[in-house]
Write a protein that holds these residues in place. Sequence first.
Motif, PDB file in Angstrom:
ATOM      1  N   UNK A 194      52.294  38.123  36.589  1.00  0.00           N
ATOM      2  CA  UNK A 194      52.209  36.851  35.867  1.00  0.00           C
ATOM      3  C   UNK A 194      50.923  36.817  35.056  1.00  0.00           C
ATOM      4  N   UNK A 195      50.912  36.052  33.956  1.00  0.00           N
ATOM      5  CA  UNK A 195      49.639  35.784  33.277  1.00  0.00           C
ATOM      6  C   UNK A 195      48.737  34.947  34.181  1.00  0.00           C
ATOM      7  N   UNK A 196      47.435  35.143  34.054  1.00  0.00           N
ATOM      8  CA  UNK A 196      46.496  34.382  34.883  1.00  0.00           C
ATOM      9  C   UNK A 196      46.662  32.885  34.669  1.00  0.00           C
ATOM     10  N   UNK A 197      47.015  32.493  33.462  1.00  0.00           N
ATOM     11  CA  UNK A 197      47.157  31.057  33.182  1.00  0.00           C
ATOM     12  C   UNK A 197      48.290  30.427  33.989  1.00  0.00           C
ATOM     13  N   UNK A 198      49.178  31.255  34.570  1.00  0.00           N
ATOM     14  CA  UNK A 198      50.282  30.731  35.369  1.00  0.00           C
ATOM     15  C   UNK A 198      50.051  30.874  36.873  1.00  0.00           C
ATOM     16  N   UNK A 199      48.891  31.406  37.273  1.00  0.00           N
ATOM     17  CA  UNK A 199      48.575  31.554  38.696  1.00  0.00           C
ATOM     18  C   UNK A 199      47.879  30.278  39.150  1.00  0.00           C
ATOM     19  N   UNK A 200      48.603  29.394  39.826  1.00  0.00           N
ATOM     20  CA  UNK A 200      48.092  28.060  40.144  1.00  0.00           C
ATOM     21  C   UNK A 200      46.836  28.083  41.010  1.00  0.00           C
ATOM     22  N   UNK A 201      46.749  28.913  42.065  1.00  0.00           N
ATOM     23  CA  UNK A 201      45.511  28.898  42.851  1.00  0.00           C
ATOM     24  C   UNK A 201      44.273  29.243  42.020  1.00  0.00           C
ATOM     25  N   UNK A 239      53.999  34.803  49.401  1.00  0.00           N
ATOM     26  CA  UNK A 239      52.742  34.168  49.001  1.00  0.00           C
ATOM     27  C   UNK A 239      52.514  34.294  47.502  1.00  0.00           C
ATOM     28  N   UNK A 240      52.716  35.494  46.979  1.00  0.00           N
ATOM     29  CA  UNK A 240      52.524  35.711  45.549  1.00  0.00           C
ATOM     30  C   UNK A 240      53.487  34.852  44.737  1.00  0.00           C
ATOM     31  N   UNK A 241      54.709  34.711  45.218  1.00  0.00           N
ATOM     32  CA  UNK A 241      55.680  33.869  44.530  1.00  0.00           C
ATOM     33  C   UNK A 241      55.208  32.420  44.477  1.00  0.00           C
ATOM     34  N   UNK A 242      54.677  31.926  45.599  1.00  0.00           N
ATOM     35  CA  UNK A 242      54.176  30.553  45.615  1.00  0.00           C
ATOM     36  C   UNK A 242      52.962  30.390  44.696  1.00  0.00           C
ATOM     37  N   UNK A 243      52.223  31.472  44.512  1.00  0.00           N
ATOM     38  CA  UNK A 243      51.061  31.412  43.623  1.00  0.00           C
ATOM     39  C   UNK A 243      51.452  31.445  42.150  1.00  0.00           C
ATOM     40  N   UNK A 244      52.672  31.956  41.844  1.00  0.00           N
ATOM     41  CA  UNK A 244      53.118  31.990  40.454  1.00  0.00           C
ATOM     42  C   UNK A 244      53.617  33.339  39.974  1.00  0.00           C
ATOM     43  N   UNK A 245      53.621  34.356  40.842  1.00  0.00           N
ATOM     44  CA  UNK A 245      54.127  35.674  40.466  1.00  0.00           C
ATOM     45  C   UNK A 245      55.658  35.659  40.423  1.00  0.00           C
ATOM     46  N   UNK A 246      56.226  36.454  39.521  1.00  0.00           N
ATOM     47  CA  UNK A 246      57.676  36.618  39.444  1.00  0.00           C
ATOM     48  C   UNK A 246      58.015  38.103  39.313  1.00  0.00           C
ATOM     49  N   UNK A 247      59.241  38.438  39.652  1.00  0.00           N
ATOM     50  CA  UNK A 247      59.714  39.817  39.522  1.00  0.00           C
ATOM     51  C   UNK A 247      59.804  40.179  38.046  1.00  0.00           C
ATOM     52  N   UNK A 248      59.264  41.350  37.682  1.00  0.00           N
ATOM     53  CA  UNK A 248      59.175  41.759  36.283  1.00  0.00           C
ATOM     54  C   UNK A 248      60.395  42.559  35.820  1.00  0.00           C
ATOM     55  N   UNK A 298      22.177  23.608  47.735  1.00  0.00           N
ATOM     56  CA  UNK A 298      21.971  23.893  46.319  1.00  0.00           C
ATOM     57  C   UNK A 298      22.557  25.200  45.848  1.00  0.00           C
ATOM     58  N   UNK A 299      23.147  25.988  46.768  1.00  0.00           N
ATOM     59  CA  UNK A 299      23.748  27.269  46.386  1.00  0.00           C
ATOM     60  C   UNK A 299      25.042  27.055  45.605  1.00  0.00           C
ATOM     61  N   UNK A 300      25.317  27.973  44.683  1.00  0.00           N
ATOM     62  CA  UNK A 300      26.567  27.931  43.926  1.00  0.00           C
ATOM     63  C   UNK A 300      27.679  28.616  44.706  1.00  0.00           C
ATOM     64  N   UNK A 301      28.855  28.053  44.643  1.00  0.00           N
ATOM     65  CA  UNK A 301      30.013  28.657  45.301  1.00  0.00           C
ATOM     66  C   UNK A 301      31.272  28.275  44.527  1.00  0.00           C
ATOM     67  N   UNK A 302      32.370  28.916  44.901  1.00  0.00           N
ATOM     68  CA  UNK A 302      33.677  28.593  44.334  1.00  0.00           C
ATOM     69  C   UNK A 302      34.602  28.181  45.475  1.00  0.00           C
ATOM     70  N   UNK A 303      35.532  27.302  45.166  1.00  0.00           N
ATOM     71  CA  UNK A 303      36.476  26.813  46.182  1.00  0.00           C
ATOM     72  C   UNK A 303      37.899  26.835  45.625  1.00  0.00           C
ATOM     73  N   UNK A 304      38.831  27.272  46.476  1.00  0.00           N
ATOM     74  CA  UNK A 304      40.246  27.326  46.121  1.00  0.00           C
ATOM     75  C   UNK A 304      41.055  26.590  47.185  1.00  0.00           C
ATOM     76  N   UNK A 305      41.910  25.653  46.816  1.00  0.00           N
ATOM     77  CA  UNK A 305      42.779  25.019  47.818  1.00  0.00           C
ATOM     78  C   UNK A 305      43.689  26.039  48.484  1.00  0.00           C
ATOM     79  N   UNK A 306      44.022  25.816  49.749  1.00  0.00           N
ATOM     80  CA  UNK A 306      44.885  26.729  50.486  1.00  0.00           C
ATOM     81  C   UNK A 306      46.237  26.097  50.819  1.00  0.00           C
ATOM     82  N   UNK A 307      46.646  25.098  50.038  1.00  0.00           N
ATOM     83  CA  UNK A 307      47.901  24.389  50.297  1.00  0.00           C
ATOM     84  C   UNK A 307      49.076  24.991  49.546  1.00  0.00           C
ATOM     85  N   UNK A 308      49.122  26.286  49.405  1.00  0.00           N
ATOM     86  CA  UNK A 308      50.213  26.951  48.701  1.00  0.00           C
ATOM     87  C   UNK A 308      50.805  28.054  49.588  1.00  0.00           C
TER      88      UNK A 308
END
Length: 334
Positions: A259-266, A236-245, A324-334
């Motif tokens: 990974x840097x946050x800028x490379x974490x696609x979700x 799962x982490x690999x699909x999100x953008x993590x790599x072995x250090x 009217x409530x605020x929320x955040x949404x993340x796609x789960x297609x990864x």
Amino acid sequence: MTITIRPVHTADAPQLLELASQLDTLNLPNNPVAITKLIADSEQSFAGGDPHHATYTLVAVRDSDERLLGTSSVIAYHGTPEEPHYYLRVVDQVVHSKQLNTDRPRRILKLDKDIEPWTELGGLVVHPDARGQGLGKLLVAARLLLIAMHPARFCSRLLAELLPPRRPDGSNAFWDAVGGPLTGLDYYRADLLCRSDKEFIDAFFPHEEIVVDLLPPAARELISHEGPTTTPVRSLLSRAGFTYLGTVDPFDAGPHDGAPIREILPIQRSRCLVHRGCLPNPRAAQYLVGAVADHRFAAVICDITANEICMHDQDAQRIGLADGSACWAMPLDW
């Protein structure tokens, strides 16, 4: 089975301890004092405590009976000048003998430390009865969405220290071959000490190199390999953008991915939205949705248009969203 993921509460202590008693891992020790501290640290962190010492712990609860089926955490700052991140770098090289006119591959481990902080994805534990049903992915996604919601509370790069295969008694062959003889400590005691002070690593571990070929086969086989229960999470982490250090834990030789946050696609695909009391259309997709007010997360079918989100009323109620409530949404297609 519908699941809600939320911050851990004091009232969760008995169920969390029951989960720990079944597994007794380093991530979730079967120790009432440790469980009490874990909960207190998380409650203080969500309440706005010192971000540099914040640890956020989430639990996954089955909606039908409030049974706690899993937990995961986020350590906001890991690796500072006061508390470095220690690791063994894995270096593969080739050595040559002129006399024998031959080359030999050699793998060495070199102790190093990092004082530029990471945000660490801490222990993820799923009840054995709930494995293989997607709960691990929801716990991974909830941590990433929490980071997306509050970027100022976290570092610019993420780290996951992955557990290697375990023996039935919880011991570790790499520690027995390296850390144990160097420190005089057993594996469990060393890990407990490491949570409060890591100075003994710097004091007792060699700062030159450890030649892997000199270690017993059981210890060599663990280096940079995750255990079977951790493999799905690593995927799962690999699909999100993590790599072995290219680094491993000095205690158990488990691999470090990051990974840097800028490379974490979700995270990059997550959005802040306003909930509207309307029904999603038949072509709606599944998202992980988190309420800004109290950080309750759930996987729901919803529609997103412009800056608004629509979902079924029962799903909005699970998360605690009013019109009217605020929320955040993340796609789960990864």
